[in-house]
Write a protein that holds these residues in place. Structure first.
Motif, PDB file in Angstrom:
ATOM      1  N   LEU A  95       0.841  -1.192   0.000  1.00  0.00           N
ATOM      2  CA  LEU A  95       0.000   0.000   0.000  1.00  0.00           C
ATOM      3  C   LEU A  95       0.878   1.245   0.000  1.00  0.00           C
ATOM      4  O   LEU A  95       1.713   1.423   0.882  1.00  0.00           O
ATOM      5  CB  LEU A  95      -0.911   0.024   1.228  1.00  0.00           C
ATOM      6  N   VAL A  97       0.709   5.320   0.241  1.00  0.00           N
ATOM      7  CA  VAL A  97      -0.155   6.427   0.651  1.00  0.00           C
ATOM      8  C   VAL A  97       0.658   7.702   0.496  1.00  0.00           C
ATOM      9  O   VAL A  97       1.714   7.847   1.105  1.00  0.00           O
ATOM     10  CB  VAL A  97      -0.629   6.276   2.114  1.00  0.00           C
ATOM     11  N   LYS A 102      -4.388   6.602  -2.134  1.00  0.00           N
ATOM     12  CA  LYS A 102      -4.125   5.290  -1.559  1.00  0.00           C
ATOM     13  C   LYS A 102      -4.082   4.302  -2.716  1.00  0.00           C
ATOM     14  O   LYS A 102      -5.106   4.014  -3.339  1.00  0.00           O
ATOM     15  CB  LYS A 102      -5.233   4.900  -0.575  1.00  0.00           C
ATOM     16  N   TYR A 135      -9.563   3.307  -2.783  1.00  0.00           N
ATOM     17  CA  TYR A 135      -8.249   2.788  -3.160  1.00  0.00           C
ATOM     18  C   TYR A 135      -8.156   2.639  -4.672  1.00  0.00           C
ATOM     19  O   TYR A 135      -9.139   2.321  -5.336  1.00  0.00           O
ATOM     20  CB  TYR A 135      -7.998   1.416  -2.523  1.00  0.00           C
TER      21      TYR A 135
END
Length: 174
Positions: A95, A97, A102, A135
């Motif tokens: 992931l 960020v 995201k 996302y």
């Protein structure tokens, strides 16, 4: 066969695999390196251990993580759990960020694209849930490492470079 020759034989992917399976620990390897520091190959082993991760679930995830490091991009969180509003929980491979975005990077093997209709439907539902949560999903497969395609995928998603590009490893994320 001693520990040193066994680990050198399998290199980073295997070290990560054995860490993931809890068959060995980084501390065990480093203690061995300390006790055998005069032996040939111990420095290389210590260096390899710094790139290993107990979070890699497969050799392909190890490869992706190392390719991300070589590409010089920011360090993603690995094996992050996402809890959606519908109470479903999903664990994502990587992931990123940054700047309010995201981005999930999924290191996909062929299993997610198998002929099993239920598996494909579950994967589509998972992806829909994650997108609804805000996302973005970036998928990479082994063939994406050919002809600079991986670097182009990272560029297309705008994954920024990390501040310290080079040999420094940020331990807290791996």
């Amino acid at each position: 066969m001693n520990l040193l020759s066994t680990i050198q034989k399998f290199a980073i992917s295997s070290i990560s695999h054995h860490l993931y399976k809890n068959e060995i620990s980084v501390e065990t390897i480093l203690n061995y390196c300390q006790s055998q520091k005069q032996k040939s190959g111990v420095a290389k082993l210590r260096h390899l251990v710094s790139f290993a991760s107990s979070l890699d679930e497969s050799p392909f995830e190890t490869k992706v993580r190392l390719k991300l490091y070589v590409a010089g991009v920011i360090v993603p969180t690995q094996q992050h759990q996402v809890i959606c509003q519908n109470k479903k929980k999903y664990r994502v491979d990587f992931l990123f960020v940054f700047k309010g975005r995201k981005i999930i990077l999924e290191a996909d093997g062929l299993i997610k694209y198998s002929s099993n209709v239920n598996e494909r439907a579950n994967e589509r539902q998972r992806e829909s849930d994650l997108i609804r949560e805000g996302y973005e999903i970036m998928r990479v497969m082994n063939h994406d490492f050919e002809n600079g395609r991986f670097a182009q995928i990272l560029k297309n998603y705008g994954i920024p470079k990390r501040r310290y590009y080079g040999k420094k490893i940020v331990k807290k994320h791996y």
